[in-house]
Design a protein around this motif. Structure first.
Motif, mmCIF file in Angstrom:
data_model
loop_
_atom_site.group_PDB
_atom_site.id
_atom_site.type_symbol
_atom_site.label_atom_id
_atom_site.label_comp_id
_atom_site.label_asym_id
_atom_site.label_seq_id
_atom_site.Cartn_x
_atom_site.Cartn_y
_atom_site.Cartn_z
ATOM 1 N N ASN A 36 12.310 2.579 -11.095
ATOM 2 C CA ASN A 36 11.774 3.683 -10.326
ATOM 3 C C ASN A 36 10.968 3.109 -9.174
ATOM 4 O O ASN A 36 10.035 2.333 -9.382
ATOM 5 N N GLN A 37 11.362 3.469 -7.955
ATOM 6 C CA GLN A 37 10.678 2.993 -6.755
ATOM 7 C C GLN A 37 10.074 4.185 -6.028
ATOM 8 O O GLN A 37 10.787 5.124 -5.659
ATOM 9 N N GLN A 38 8.734 4.149 -5.828
ATOM 10 C CA GLN A 38 8.040 5.249 -5.175
ATOM 11 C C GLN A 38 7.456 4.784 -3.848
ATOM 12 O O GLN A 38 6.913 3.679 -3.751
ATOM 13 N N PHE A 39 7.563 5.661 -2.870
ATOM 14 C CA PHE A 39 7.111 5.339 -1.517
ATOM 15 C C PHE A 39 6.179 6.442 -1.026
ATOM 16 O O PHE A 39 6.425 7.623 -1.252
ATOM 17 N N ARG A 40 5.089 6.041 -0.343
ATOM 18 C CA ARG A 40 4.128 6.978 0.209
ATOM 19 C C ARG A 40 4.102 6.855 1.725
ATOM 20 O O ARG A 40 4.006 5.756 2.268
ATOM 21 N N PHE A 41 4.187 8.013 2.407
ATOM 22 C CA PHE A 41 4.161 8.039 3.857
ATOM 23 C C PHE A 41 2.992 8.906 4.301
ATOM 24 O O PHE A 41 2.791 10.001 3.767
ATOM 25 N N LYS A 74 0.811 -1.205 0.000
ATOM 26 C CA LYS A 74 0.000 0.000 0.000
ATOM 27 C C LYS A 74 0.854 1.269 0.000
ATOM 28 O O LYS A 74 0.341 2.354 -0.289
ATOM 29 N N TRP A 75 2.136 1.140 0.315
ATOM 30 C CA TRP A 75 3.000 2.323 0.370
ATOM 31 C C TRP A 75 4.176 2.264 -0.606
ATOM 32 O O TRP A 75 4.968 3.188 -0.680
ATOM 33 N N TRP A 76 4.291 1.191 -1.374
ATOM 34 C CA TRP A 76 5.448 1.014 -2.258
ATOM 35 C C TRP A 76 4.967 0.626 -3.649
ATOM 36 O O TRP A 76 4.275 -0.377 -3.823
ATOM 37 N N THR A 77 5.337 1.425 -4.658
ATOM 38 C CA THR A 77 5.005 1.151 -6.053
ATOM 39 C C THR A 77 6.292 1.054 -6.853
ATOM 40 O O THR A 77 7.201 1.879 -6.700
ATOM 41 N N THR A 78 6.352 0.049 -7.723
ATOM 42 C CA THR A 78 7.568 -0.160 -8.516
ATOM 43 C C THR A 78 7.271 -0.031 -10.004
ATOM 44 O O THR A 78 6.173 -0.361 -10.470
ATOM 45 N N SER A 79 8.243 0.479 -10.722
ATOM 46 C CA SER A 79 8.198 0.555 -12.177
ATOM 47 C C SER A 79 9.545 0.082 -12.698
ATOM 48 O O SER A 79 10.582 0.715 -12.434
ATOM 49 N N LEU A 80 9.545 -1.040 -13.424
ATOM 50 C CA LEU A 80 10.780 -1.646 -13.919
ATOM 51 C C LEU A 80 10.706 -1.804 -15.430
ATOM 52 O O LEU A 80 9.650 -2.135 -15.982
ATOM 53 N N TYR A 81 11.815 -1.565 -16.087
ATOM 54 C CA TYR A 81 11.875 -1.736 -17.539
ATOM 55 C C TYR A 81 13.238 -2.283 -17.918
ATOM 56 O O TYR A 81 14.276 -1.736 -17.521
ATOM 57 N N GLY A 82 13.244 -3.369 -18.679
ATOM 58 C CA GLY A 82 14.487 -3.956 -19.171
ATOM 59 C C GLY A 82 14.409 -4.197 -20.660
ATOM 60 O O GLY A 82 13.356 -4.588 -21.192
ATOM 61 N N ASN A 83 15.511 -3.964 -21.364
ATOM 62 C CA ASN A 83 15.534 -4.122 -22.815
ATOM 63 C C ASN A 83 16.890 -4.691 -23.225
ATOM 64 O O ASN A 83 17.936 -4.174 -22.833
#
Length: 800
Positions: free
Chosen positions: A683-688, A647-656
């Motif tokens: 890209n790692q996003q965190f919500r507090f 609920k507090w951590w969203t990830t965005s990964l891209y590999g090529n």
């Protein structure tokens, strides 16, 4: 009798319209149970614009009654759940299943936020404001950190390892060469952008230009009634201060919508470059070692204003005017010495100083028209565009060469170089639904480009004490006319989707070197087919297969034969004999749960327009130019994953990972280069709590080919960001720390035939930025009118 006929006509019209109305129903589930009070949005499938809103009942059911015939998407949202999408199927109730991302908390408001990256079958979308590290960044840096995109230090943009990308601004071309486009994007704050759309295989509706695909930069727009706007103020500290700022205001009431946006950006940057050249001969190896430094200060002003007017419920006309002024002051210095390898004795040395002041003005005018012909979706749109670029460059070059036991040789060069470019474009598009699931599109376009570049170089003649014409003096004019037409057919058969298109383009151009009285003319016609197949296996898995043929025409600056100096031994020169390159693209893609996207791609390009080096071993002069030198085969696989982990951590990964194979002749010597490259974005996003956020992002790219000759060593960077919502969520403060360890640098190796060179670049990349954004809005959302013009190909090719 007249009244009877009128009544019959009314009844007939009512019956026809009733046949065209749709009844859309469905249910929304969350955590395995029907979800009451969920928000359900009915969206246009073509552009995701909002059509109608609904709320589920206590059984999780919803409906949209008496909707016009067409293709729709259904989006369901609810607090504590991730949004879900599904295509509306006629005669079949939709089922949307929402996945929980956070437990509902009493007394806490959960604010919906867009993910940083959204993956769709036909494109990838980057939401700019979702990333705190974009605070204080410019648009070019935003592209550099976007999945699959790489940018070299000259501003050349590659997509999935392939050059030849067309960059659009709100659906229309910028008409700039790579260098001028890079300058434009550096001067544009990222805060002016809402989304970056990445399309590797555009349909026939788009211009055929762009081997690697299309990147569309969507600026921020407001879809609400009343007066709304936003202001973004930034301060960035690197080696020198920078300040990208932007604003946007919108007023919509009744039939009229007036909007404006713009900004001011101060950007000061430095770059340090080292070049080491080795000349191998029978007498041994000579080394030419150079160290260069340049500093640039740019003041950039831009503004755009427009109006949309709804003549009636089916007809809209609009006008947009935009302008940009760029003032740049530059200073560069270069010190080089020539010596024999194994000896410390200097054979000769050169010191070069350069000053330049440039002013670059741009005016863009667009008139647009849209007419909806019936409720089934038939419509016609038209655009007229006029674009003008006027630039002036004042430069002074001071080269001083020193040889043993000889007096110093001084070479002074100056120039006042004007450039004028005017572009006229007109296009019309027609959409005709043949049934609820089948659509036919067609259109015509014509554009004319005129460029005039004068270079009255002068050199100082010590003997006479006068400035005289230099041998590099030149005057080049270019005119190009492109006429195009396309037809595109699409249909949906249950789970299968099909689309096929054909675009034809006729090109006629003429380039003239006025002083030499030489001219080159070309005229050719080419067809560009596209084909797409999609298959929705179930709610979780979708597949796509597409093919397209595309063209990359030479940039106007690359056709200009002028010389641009670093010093007497190093310069860049255009080539008026360049011809277009043509590409075949094939892609196979799979999307799982709208989170995991996998793509396999194959590209084959003929007559590649490549940057190459030419070298004279006797005079030690090396210059860069472009030629059609090779064919290229590129094969690769890309994987992206975008989803909340908690609920507090969203990830965005891209590999090529991709393999590039070049074959051809460079300087009449056979060349074959074969390199496999891996790139990775994270890209790692965190919500507090409810108003705090943080981010860690970075990318890595292994050894890669910029062109057939230029091998780039691994490049990598890591950055950090934080954000805080303030002023009752109407404002935000974002802190960005870009490359704090100063690890991003570029090292290039060139080794072919008699050319043995190494280039190292280090620039003002370590920066701390602070951005304050304030938003105010009032009113209800309404469907957005068109604000983009019809120019789709030429604007990416302008050069100064």
């Amino acid at each position: 009798m007249k009244n009877v006929l009128t009544l019959i006509a009314i009844l007939f019209t009512t019956a026809v319209l009733a046949q065209e109305k749709l009844h859309i129903t469905g249910t929304v589930h969350g955590a395995g149970n029907p979800l009451p009070a969920a928000s359900v949005s009915l969206l246009q499938a073509t552009d995701s614009s909002l059509v109608k809103l609904s709320v589920t009942d206590k059984e999780g059911r919803f409906e949209f009654a008496a909707m016009p015939a067409g293709k729709y998407l259904i989006m369901a949202t609810s607090v504590g759940f991730a949004p879900a999408y599904v295509a509306a199927e006629m005669g079949k109730a939709a089922v949307l299943r929402l996945e929980a991302v956070a437990a509902a908390m009493s007394g806490v408001t959960v604010q919906a936020r867009k993910p940083m990256v959204e993956t769709k079958l036909d494109k990838m979308v980057v939401n700019v404001d979702a990333s705190p590290t974009n605070a204080g960044a410019n648009a070019l840096e935003l592209l550099e950190k976007s999945p699959g995109i790489s940018v070299d230090r000259d501003g050349n943009i590659s997509l999935k390892g392939k050059q030849g990308v067309v960059v659009l601004m709100d659906g229309k071309q910028t008409y700039l060469s790579a260098q001028e486009l890079a300058n434009l994007l550096r001067s544009m704050p990222a805060s002016q952008l809402e989304q970056v759309e990445i399309m590797t295989q555009p349909s026939a509706k788009y211009d055929a230009a762009g081997n690697a695909g299309v990147i569309n930069l969507r600026t921020k727009k407001n879809k609400q009634t009343g007066f709304n706007g936003n202001i973004s103020l930034s301060y960035v500290q690197g080696d020198y201060p920078k300040a990208p700022n932007s604003f946007g205001f919108n007023y919509r009431k009744g039939k009229i919508n007036v909007f404006t946006n713009g900004g001011y950006s101060l950007w000061q940057g430095v770059n340090t470059q080292s070049l080491v050249r080795r000349f191998h001969g029978a007498g041994g190896t000579s080394v030419f070692d150079q160290i260069g430094f340049d500093k640039n200060t740019s003041h950039n002003y831009n503004a755009r204003v427009g109006i949309d007017y709804s003549v009636d419920k089916n007809t809209t006309v609009g006008f947009v005017a935009g302008g940009r002024i760029n003032k740049n002051e530059g200073f560069n210095t270069s010190d080089g010495r020539l010596f024999q390898l194994g000896s410390n004795a200097t054979d000769s040395s050169i010191t070069a100083l350069g000053w330049d002041n440039s002013t670059w003005n741009n005016l863009t005018l667009n008139g647009n028209f849209r007419r909806v012909l019936n409720s089934a979706g038939r419509e016609i749109t038209a655009d007229l565009d006029y674009i003008s670029y006027v630039s002036k460059l004042d430069l002074m070059v001071d080269n001083r060469s020193q040889y043993p036991n000889k007096p110093e040789a001084v070479y002074l060069l100056r120039g006042n170089l004007p450039s004028n470019i005017s572009i006229y474009s007109a296009k019309v598009d027609y959409v005709h639904p043949l049934s609820k699931e089948t659509k036919l599109e067609a259109g015509l376009k014509s554009s004319t480009v005129n460029t005039d570049n004068n270079a009255p170089y002068e050199t100082y003649e010590a003997g006479s004490g006068k400035w005289v014409d230099d041998v590099r003096k030149d005057h080049f004019a270019f005119r190009e006319q492109i006429s195009a037409g396309y037809v595109n057919f699409s249909t949906q058969l249950k789970k299968w989707g099909f689309q096929a298109g054909l675009r034809g383009e006729h090109t006629a151009n003429k380039g003239t070197q006025k002083l030499l009285k030489k001219s080159i003319s070309r005229s050719y016609f080419q067809l560009f087919p596209t084909a797409y197949i999609s298959y929705a296996m179930n709610e979780q898995n979708s597949f796509g297969l597409n093919y397209g043929r595309r063209v990359e025409r030479p940039n106007y600056a690359d056709l200009n034969p002028f010389q641009r100096f670093l010093d007497l031994y190093t310069f860049n020169q255009g080539n008026p004999y360049l011809t277009p390159q043509f590409t075949h693209n094939i892609e196979l893609s799979h999307v799982y749960k709208s989170k995991l996207n996998t793509t396999l791609n194959y590209t084959y390009t003929t007559d590649i327009i490549n940057d190459i080096l030419k070298q004279n071993d006797v005079t030690k002069v090396t210059f860069q130019t472009k030629e059609n030198v090779a064919t290229r085969r590129n094969i690769g696989a890309a994987v992206s994953y975008n989803a909340p982990l908690t609920k507090w951590w969203t990830t965005s990964l891209y590999g090529n990972v991709y393999n590039s194979l070049y074959k051809g002749l460079v300087n009449n010597v056979s060349l074959q280069t074969d390199i496999t490259t891996f790139s990775f974005n994270a890209n790692q996003q965190f919500r507090f709590a409810n108003t705090w956020g943080a981010e860690v992002s970075g990318f890595y790219q292994s050894k890669s080919l910029a062109t057939s000759m230029f091998v780039i060593q691994p490049v990598y960077v890591v950055s950090f960001g934080a954000s805080k919502q303030i002023l009752k969520n109407k404002g935000s403060i974002k802190l960005s720390v870009i490359d704090p360890f100063r690890i991003q640098k570029v090292k290039v190796l060139i080794n072919h035939d008699n050319i043995d060179m190494q280039v190292n670049n280090l620039w003002d990349n370590r920066r701390v930025g602070l951005t304050f954004t304030y938003r105010f809005s009032k009113g209800e959302n309404v469907q957005q009118s068109r604000r983009s013009g019809g120019a789709q190909e030429e604007q990416n090719r302008v050069g100064q």
